[in-house]
Write an enzyme that holds these catalytic residues in place. Structure first.
Site, PDB file in Angstrom:
ATOM      1  N   CYS A   4      50.005  55.350  21.031  1.00  0.00           N
ATOM      2  CA  CYS A   4      49.920  53.966  20.538  1.00  0.00           C
ATOM      3  C   CYS A   4      51.288  53.305  20.436  1.00  0.00           C
ATOM      4  O   CYS A   4      51.387  52.085  20.328  1.00  0.00           O
ATOM      5  CB  CYS A   4      49.220  53.947  19.187  1.00  0.00           C
ATOM      6  N   HIS A  47      43.975  46.407  19.134  1.00  0.00           N
ATOM      7  CA  HIS A  47      44.855  47.538  19.446  1.00  0.00           C
ATOM      8  C   HIS A  47      44.631  48.046  20.869  1.00  0.00           C
ATOM      9  O   HIS A  47      44.061  49.106  21.079  1.00  0.00           O
ATOM     10  CB  HIS A  47      44.611  48.635  18.405  1.00  0.00           C
TER      11      HIS A  47
END
Ligand SMILES: [Zn+2]
Lengths: 389, 133
Positions: free
Chosen positions: A85, A337
């Protein structure tokens, strides 16, 4: 080291997209290049972030294709970064240091991801590849599971009744959804209540659906250049003040999950390099992949003592009227995200905040901003501190 | 320098009911499951040794949305072994729907169970399990 600045930023709307990874990246990249007053031919290197392209589209080795979409010159090396991420934040840090070192004068950094396109089951499986594949993922560990274990440990360590902690966590989601409602590029632009969170399905005890960020599609990009060059190109250069990055091994090796040690290491370096401390940060985009994650982060930064940050959203200290505005974009929770694109989207928000361009969600007078991105199960942490002058 | 205790050797141990780990020649710390160097001091001088399977639960979760190929609900725990290492695995012998924060601090005994491989991992492997002592 030369002074480094950001000339321009760009991002797609986050959410569910019909466009391919490369098409989304081209949109974000061209927006960043155009906003920087340069041409694609001026870009000397591409630092490109993508995590799961092979699973999303059967597409590996995407960086050179991305350069080609944008018409970057053949002499500009296009290199793919992958740090789960934290992918594009890590790409940004490497780009900024190479510009600082004089290797390049002007580069493009960004990322793209079609996480939503995979569907929940395959996305959950491929995200779990960010955990140790022999000793963690065979237990069926998921990313909600990682932060769920941190939440349970937090409640136990600080003897906070789980119901109370969960209400405070829900307030983080309520705040970030409110912020997202002010952001036209957010995946979710709708306010929620504490009951929305507490009545949603359980994902990994004690985390419920609305404690979790969504799987999103999206892309983002920024143009990074030597500061003198940027001053000649745009009215409001935003300067790179300090950066940090740190690494840790498997989750079980980290023991106390209430303390993200890699973040403590990373932020210490970033503060030192920038010559600032927690009291100097006016606005912060941090890695709220789950509500508990925001609580852990504000403690790591020294905004709160350990064990004392859990009710910050409840008492309004991290909202627009609070003393430290956290995730004005809506954060990962509401803005979305798309993992490879998340970091440079956080940077995009901080740049726009420091330029005073955020309209309804503007943090008045923000001069110094902090970006925080976490990759994997606390394995990669990267922090960027930006300043407006 | 050759890797002291590979996953494959560790895994053969699990199949036989043994927990193979490493004991550091320099600091005496145990590393389990194996790493390239001692998890405490970084020394590469380590001997393969059998780890005892007793420990204490430090945290847990119950997974209700599972990755492709896994069937929820199931519980994951992180356990601190009496010999020092912290490890991850599945809790067995308890109903995942009846777990509470009281689970943290409970004494457990380590075992292992097979997990079906998928197209990505290619092989069935064993994962650590824990039941309440
Ligand atoms: Zn040692």
């Amino acid at each position: 080291m030369r002074e480094v600045a950001i000339a321009g930023v760009g991002m797609t709307k986050f959410g569910i997209s019909e466009k391919s990874n490369l098409e989304m990246f081209a949109e974000a990249g061209l927006e960043a290049i155009e906003g920087s007053g340069v041409e694609p031919k001026d870009i000397q290197a591409l630092f490109f972030g993508n995590c799961l392209g092979p699973f999303e589209e059967g597409q590996a080795h995407m960086a050179p294709f991305a350069a080609s979409e944008l018409g970057l010159p053949m002499s500009a090396p296009a290199t793919r970064f992958e740090a789960a991420c934290a992918t594009s934040t890590v790409a940004f840090r490497h780009a900024a240091y190479l510009v600082g070192a004089g290797v390049y004068d002007i580069v493009l950094v960004g990322g793209t991801e079609r996480a939503a396109a995979m569907g929940t089951s395959l996305a959950t499986r491929t995200f779990a590849m960010g955990s140790q594949s022999k000793y963690e993922s065979p237990a069926g560990l998921t990313f909600p599971g990682v932060f769920a274990m941190a939440a349970h440990m937090y409640a136990k360590k600080y003897t906070i009744p789980l119901d109370e902690l969960k209400r405070c966590m829900a307030e983080v989601a309520v705040k970030n959804h409110y912020n997202g409602s002010l952001n036209p590029k957010a995946h979710f632009q709708k306010e929620i209540t504490v009951d929305t969170v507490l009545n949603s399905m359980m994902v990994a005890d004690p985390l419920q659906l609305f404690d979790c960020c969504p799987f999103s599609d999206g892309a983002s990009a920024v143009v990074v250049a030597e500061a003198n060059k940027v001053r000649g190109l745009v009215a409001h250069p935003i300067y790179v003040a300090g950066m940090g990055q740190a690494s840790a091994g498997a989750l079980y090796l980290q023991k106390d999950l209430t303390r993200v040690r890699a973040r403590e290491t990373s932020i210490k370096h970033a503060y030192e390099e920038a010559g600032v401390g927690p009291e100097d940060i006016d606005v912060c985009e941090l890695h709220d992949c789950f509500t508990i994650a925001e609580i852990l982060a504000i403690e790591s930064f020294g905004f709160y003592d350990f064990g004392k940050g859990y009710d910050a959203a409840l008492i309004g200290e991290t909202g627009f009227k609070g003393k430290k505005v956290i995730n004005p974009s809506g954060g990962l929770k509401a803005k979305g995200h798309p993992i490879g694109a998340t970091g440079t989207a956080q940077i995009t928000e901080i740049v726009q905040q420091l330029r005073g361009e955020c309209g309804e969600r503007q943090v008045e007078g923000a001069k110094i901003g902090l970006v925080d991105t976490l990759g994997g199960d606390f394995g990669t942490l990267c922090n960027i501190i930006l300043r407006s002058s | 320098m050759s890797y002291t205790l590979t996953f494959s050797q560790y895994h053969e141990g699990l199949k036989k009911g043994k927990f193979l780990g490493l004991k550091c020649d320099d600091c005496g710390a145990y590393t389990f499951p194996p790493l390239g160097v001692c998890s405490n001091c970084g020394s590469s001088s380590m001997q393969v040794t059998e780890i005892e399977g007793r420990g204490t639960i430090r945290t847990f979760t119950v997974i209700r949305v599972a990755p492709e190929g896994m069937t929820p609900p199931y519980a994951i725990v992180i356990v601190e072994l009496e010999q020092g290492p912290w490890v991850m695995g599945n809790i067995v012998g308890l109903n995942p729907d009846q777990l509470s924060l009281d689970l943290i601090g409970r004494k457990v005994i380590m075992g292992s169970q097979p997990v079906k491989g998928d197209m990505f991992t290619r092989e069935d492997i064993r994962i650590l399990t824990f039941h309440v002592a």
